[in-house]
Design an enzyme around this catalytic site. Structure first.
Site, short mmCIF file in Angstrom:
data_model
loop_
_atom_site.label_atom_id
_atom_site.label_comp_id
_atom_site.label_asym_id
_atom_site.label_seq_id
_atom_site.Cartn_x
_atom_site.Cartn_y
_atom_site.Cartn_z
N LYS A 136 0.82 -1.21 0.00
CA LYS A 136 0.00 0.00 0.00
C LYS A 136 0.86 1.27 0.00
O LYS A 136 0.38 2.33 -0.39
CB LYS A 136 -0.96 -0.02 1.18
CG LYS A 136 -2.05 -1.07 0.96
CD LYS A 136 -3.15 -1.03 1.97
CE LYS A 136 -4.29 -1.96 1.59
NZ LYS A 136 -3.97 -3.40 1.74
C1 LIG Z 1 -4.52 -4.48 1.13
C2 LIG Z 1 -3.73 -5.73 1.03
C3 LIG Z 1 -4.07 -6.76 0.12
C4 LIG Z 1 -5.31 -6.70 -0.75
O1 LIG Z 1 -5.24 -5.74 -1.76
P1 LIG Z 1 -6.57 -5.27 -2.53
O2 LIG Z 1 -6.12 -4.20 -3.42
O3 LIG Z 1 -7.51 -4.79 -1.45
O4 LIG Z 1 -7.12 -6.46 -3.23
C5 LIG Z 1 -3.24 -7.87 0.02
N1 LIG Z 1 -2.15 -7.98 0.80
C6 LIG Z 1 -1.79 -7.04 1.69
C7 LIG Z 1 -0.59 -7.24 2.53
C8 LIG Z 1 -2.56 -5.87 1.84
O5 LIG Z 1 -2.20 -4.93 2.74
#
Ligand SMILES: *Cc1c(COP(=O)(O)O)cnc(C)c1O
Length: 456
Positions: free
Chosen positions: A113
């Site tokens: 993120k």
């Molecule tokens: C947010 C997140 C996901 C999922 O991603 P999306 O875009 O919501 O599908 C997967 N792995 C981690 C570690 C995350 O923080």
């Protein structure tokens, strides 16, 4: 010519990229989508030995148009690259012939993120500096989003960030990341409730006029178009390191990461099949397999950041699968909001299946994958990555297969220890957090309790 943005529900005025950064959701409750998909050429994006920041700037330029101040996009992309601790930013590691892992976790909070959040923070600061406005951002988090947002917006001029997390339900590491930013513009609230309470409170807060006093109020959740498009560049970076289009297997919660891969492919980049891998919270898998999209209660799993009951970005894919029929999309999602269940028309389902596939991975399979990857490949992986890698090993190898690795295993030491019998080594950005001062307020899960907290 700048692209404009429509709503998937068809009843919002056109806006530009800046509008999607600041507003998050379209006024009619839909999600923003560009009015057309620009053409991208991988050779042009990567020409001259381009680094990650250059690829990201070139890729996003047609989406941004003239909506940001001169140089703002390039500066935001540079900031992402500078804050990542790996020279390749997103290294592609070949585990065994034809099976690769795209490591997206070398950023300041050790989860993928960071890639989009750092970019959006940079862009939002430039926009507000130009307009002279102030912005209050609210976000509910089950852990990773709050940490990434806290780091990205800490010390930002003109932006205040309030993060709501469920008290006692995030990992100690995630809590420390959120509560030790030391920034006076970041307020963390520990809510006596669960993640759904936090989301409900954010929605309620967005409607409180008193908070607006002289500033805009918005949210940085995963439906934000700027965040979503900010994830397409790493697909381009990966594609540039492979001789053939690969199948990408994406650990999926709200379907933002996977949809960014779809965007890259839709714009003409050499991206092969897209596979969304979920944990046992499998609404997307059931929708694609049975044609019934149904919300159930989110069940806790080891891959906590994917414990999502209704993937918010699914609306974007559905909009495309209907041939951009906003009336049909609006009808389906309004019914879904009311009934928690809709049946997709056959032709829409067939179109969806041409775009992506989805598989669900059990908790036992997740642990088994963490053990296998350690035993056979000598690598420690987080549970989210394990979900993707398990699914990736099942893909027929007609070309390269890439599993996206979304978090550093040290963010989830308990899961790693339970699977492998030892704790993962911490990377530099996760060291020393315990020594810092934590700052957060504990509140009841009511709007009055939240509004009574000083300093918003
Ligand atoms: C947010 C997140 C996901 C999922 O991603 P999306 O875009 O919501 O599908 C997967 N792995 C981690 C570690 C995350 O923080």
């Amino acid at each position: 010519m700048s692209l404009s943005y429509v709503s998937t529900r068809g009843r919002s005025p056109l806006t530009d990229f800046a509008g999607t950064v600041i507003n998050g959701i379209a006024p009619d409750g839909g999600l923003f989508a560009p009015s057309r998909w620009p053409g991208l050429d991988l050779a042009e994006l990567t020409a001259g030995g381009a680094d990650y920041a250059t690829i990201a700037t070139r890729l996003l330029t047609p989406f941004v148009g003239e909506a940001l101040p001169e140089g703002a996009l390039a500066a935001a992309a540079r900031r992402v690259q500078d804050r990542f601790l790996h020279p390749d930013v997103v290294p592609l590691v070949e585990l065994e012939p034809g099976l690769h892992v795209l490591e997206l976790f070398h950023g300041p909070t050790a989860a993928f993120k960071d890639l989009a959040m750092q970019l959006v923070a940079g862009m939002a600061e430039s926009l507000l500096a130009a307009s002279g406005e102030r912005l209050l951002l609210l976000t509910a988090t089950s852990g990773d989003t709050g940490a990434a947002a806290g780091n990205a917006f800490a010390g930002a001029n003109r932006i205040d960030l309030v993060v709501l997390h469920p008290l006692g339900r995030v990992s100690p590491m995630q809590r420390l990341q959120m509560t030790t930013t030391g920034a006076s513009n970041v307020l963390n609230l520990a809510v006596r409730g669960d993640f759904d309470d936090c989301q409900r409170l954010v929605k309620a807060l967005l409607g409180v006029q008193a908070l607006k006093a002289g500033r805009r109020v918005s949210s940085v959740n995963s439906i934000n178009w700027a965040r979503l498009s900010g994830q397409a560049p790493y697909y381009a970076a990966a594609a540039s390191r492979l001789a053939q289009p690969a199948t990408y297997v994406v650990p999926t919660g709200n379907f933002g990461d996977a949809f960014a891969g779809w965007v890259a492919r839709q714009c003409g980049l050499p991206i092969g099949a897209l596979v969304a891998a979920t944990n046992r919270n499998d609404a997307l898998v059931r929708a694609l397999n049975t044609g019934v999209y149904e919300r159930t209660r989110a069940e806790p799993t080891a891959s906590v950041s994917m414990d999502v009951q209704a993937p918010s970005n699914f609306e974007r894919l559905l909009f495309e699968a209907t041939g951009r029929d906003a009336d049909l999309t609006r009808g389906l999602f309004e019914d879904f909001a009311k009934q928690g269940r809709v049946t997709l028309p056959d032709d829409v389902l067939a179109a969806l299946r041409r775009e992506v596939s989805a598989v669900s991975v059990s908790e036992d399979e997740t642990v088994a994958e963490m053990r296998r990857t350690w035993a056979e490949n000598g690598r420690v992986i987080c549970p989210h990555t394990a979900v993707a890698l398990h699914a990736a090993r099942r893909v027929e190898r007609t070309g390269p297969v890439v599993a996206l690795s979304t978090a550093h295993p040290a963010k989830f030491p308990d899961s790693v220890e339970a699977a492998l019998g030892f704790a993962p080594e911490r990377p530099p950005q996760l060291q020393g957090l315990e020594g810092r001062t934590e700052r957060f307020e504990t509140v009841d899960a009511t709007l009055d309790a939240v509004l009574a907290v000083p300093g918003q």
